[in-house]
Design a protein around this motif. Structure first.
Motif, short mmCIF file in Angstrom:
data_model
loop_
_atom_site.label_atom_id
_atom_site.label_comp_id
_atom_site.label_asym_id
_atom_site.label_seq_id
_atom_site.Cartn_x
_atom_site.Cartn_y
_atom_site.Cartn_z
N LYS A 33 1.19 -1.81 0.23
CA LYS A 33 -0.16 -0.10 -0.05
C LYS A 33 0.97 1.42 -0.14
N ALA A 34 1.90 1.12 0.76
CA ALA A 34 3.14 2.24 0.89
C ALA A 34 3.65 2.87 -0.05
N TRP A 35 3.94 1.67 -1.27
CA TRP A 35 4.35 1.61 -2.13
C TRP A 35 3.92 2.48 -3.40
N GLU A 36 2.75 2.12 -3.05
CA GLU A 36 1.09 2.34 -4.28
C GLU A 36 1.14 3.86 -4.47
N LEU A 37 1.03 4.44 -3.01
CA LEU A 37 1.22 5.37 -2.20
C LEU A 37 2.14 6.64 -3.00
#
Ligand code: ADP
Ligand code: MG
Length: 495
Positions: free
Chosen positions: A214-218
């Motif tokens: 999720k952090a990577w996506e953000l």
């Protein structure tokens, strides 16, 4: 399948909080041929499931590998205490995050420590420097693990007491998720299918990777990679590989580098994006960097600073790393501190405080003198803790007298804190460690609860309890983790 005269697992009428091994009957634990048979099954199941470690002899090679140390049987864990730890985890996530954003508190809390402890001082300098330059990345990814023991109360029941919170390199989620399969198999081979069915799965690795993904996506750059900052020699590589594979499965690229490689080949572009060997780094995930040994040269410190200055999402960032120090843990017990950070969540404050053991500053002054005198008089009641992570650094028993005797008249005191010693009830089990003779041991389990959170500016995007880790060690040792060769991986058997 082995059949025989095997007594029932749980005696009727037992209270939930009693910590007796569910498989306690001595005729089972002393039945040598049965134990040998189950041990072989457990070791092979561990190998098949990927509960693995590199060997001491060849710590850099995956040519010769071994099963990671595990218990033969799952250990009894009171379900109510497990649930309590799980419930408190989201509270701890919010607390850690909020403290990490409060430089004034961190500066005050660590002021005496950084005078006495060079390592914490160097971390703190990096923190100050990035604060002065301005925080580049507003997204925070936290992966932490809160560790507990089951303290024995006067009435012999057990309660949950926190040992520490790890905010950097909280490890073993990968292997821990595989251990229940091994223990279920042992129970089947023993002829205990009902008990096998009671052993719960553990989704720690998957949950943690949800957070990283999720952090990577953000971060918002599909070509960017997740960088695992690792030690040059890593016996526990398979634990890390579990997470790496999970991320690759989500089409997220992973690279592994150590600090020197970042120093030599890492650069920041005009937008402070971190590039290494042609890859842009979305997330810098620290699986090292918590011990002075990880910074064996100035170049390693320069690499840490480069990463902290970059736009990469740091897991953890330097502020969050400092929140995990023993000194900050000790400062949290002061009245009003929790209330200050969680004013809108009085129940969360209660849940967190319920897990605290006594923690004491031994800084110079009358309060410090008083607690030092108590610890000198009764060292068995305390643990003396330096500002170090990774197991094997704490001081117990008679040695507390010696160390305190040497430092009690000076500022070196601030490099340590004192903590009430937790006294769990021991349970019997076999600890399966490569090269060690099979022997029935009195053991103490330690439960770790993983938490993951993501904050983007002031908005909490994710806040979850992300699975658990049970580690068990023999009562022969006061300190020590799995990597230190003392504790072994385990699975909770709920009672
Ligand atoms: P580290 O950062 O080195 O892991 P910990 O605070 O987790 O430091 O302590 C290491 C080990 O020492 C724990 O896993 C536990 O076995 C033992 N220990 C630590 N604190 C206590 C305590 N208050 N009572 C009993 N044992 C403790
Ligand atoms: Mg620990």
């Amino acid at each position: 399948m082995i059949h025989g005269k095997l007594p029932g697992l749980i005696r009727p009428g037992r209270m939930d909080s009693e910590l007796l091994i569910p498989f306690e009957a001595d005729d089972v634990l002393q039945n040598h041929s049965l134990i040998q048979h189950l041990t072989l099954a457990a070791k092979d199941a561990a190998l098949l499931q990927g509960v693995l470690m590199r060997t001491k002899e060849e710590p850099s090679s995956s040519e010769t590998i071994c099963f990671a140390p595990i218990t033969l049987f799952p250990s009894p864990v009171p379900k109510n205490l497990f649930d309590q730890a799980c419930e408190a985890q989201q509270d701890f996530n919010v607390l850690i995050d909020r403290i990490s954003m409060d430089p004034e508190f961190l500066k005050k809390a660590l002021a005496s420590t950084i005078k006495a402890d060079e390592f914490t001082a160097r971390l703190f300098n990096i923190y100050n420097q990035v604060l002065e330059e301005g925080i580049t990345q507003s997204i925070t990814l936290g992966i932490n693990r809160s560790d507990y023991m089951f303290d024995k109360k006067h009435d012999q029941s057990a309660c949950l007491k926190q040992i520490e919170i790890n905010t950097i390199a909280a490890s073993f989620a990968g292997l821990a998720a595989k251990v229940p399969v091994v223990h279920r198999h042992v129970m089947h081979v023993w002829g205990k299918p009902e008990e096998a069915a009671k052993i719960q799965s553990n989704s720690a690795a998957k949950e943690i990777c949800k957070g990283i993904a999720k952090a990577w996506e953000l971060y918002g750059s599909p070509e960017a990679v997740v960088l695992f900052l690792v030690e040059r020699v890593s016996r526990n590589i398979f634990d890390q590989r579990c997470l790496e594979m999970e991320l690759w499965d989500k089409n997220i690229r992973v690279i592994r580098r150590h600090f020197i490689e970042i120093y030599e080949r890492g650069t920041l572009d005009d937008n402070k994006r971190l590039h290494v060997d042609g890859y842009e780094v979305a997330i810098a995930y620290f699986r090292s960097g918590y011990s002075p040994d990880d910074y064996h040269s100035e170049e390693c410190w320069a690499a840490r600073l480069l990463i902290e200055r970059s736009l990469a999402i740091k897991c953890p960032n330097i502020g969050t790393h400092l929140v995990g120090t023993k000194k900050v843990q000790q400062e949290l017990v002061h009245s009003g501190v929790l209330e200050n950070y969680l004013p809108e969540y009085p129940k969360a404050v209660e849940r967190i405080r319920a897990t605290f053991a006594g923690l004491y500053s031994i800084d110079e002054g009358p309060e410090g003198d008083e607690i030092i005198a108590k610890a000198m008089e009764n060292p068995e009641a305390y643990v003396l803790k330096p500002q170090r992570e990774g197991g094997g650094n704490n001081i117990f028993g008679e040695e507390i007298r010696q160390v305190l005797g040497g430092i009690k008249d000076g500022s070196k005191r601030s490099a340590y804190i004192l903590m009430d010693r937790i006294n769990p009830k021991a349970v019997k089990n076999y600890l399966l460690q490569s090269g060690t003779a099979l022997k029935l041991s009195e053991c103490i389990p330690e439960l770790g609860m993983f938490g993951v959170y993501i904050r983007s500016c002031n908005r909490l995007v994710m806040n979850i309890c992300a699975g658990h880790l049970l580690r068990t060690k023999s009562t022969e040792f006061a300190d020590g983790g799995v990597s230190a060769g003392v504790a072994v991986l385990d699975t909770p058997y709920f009672i």
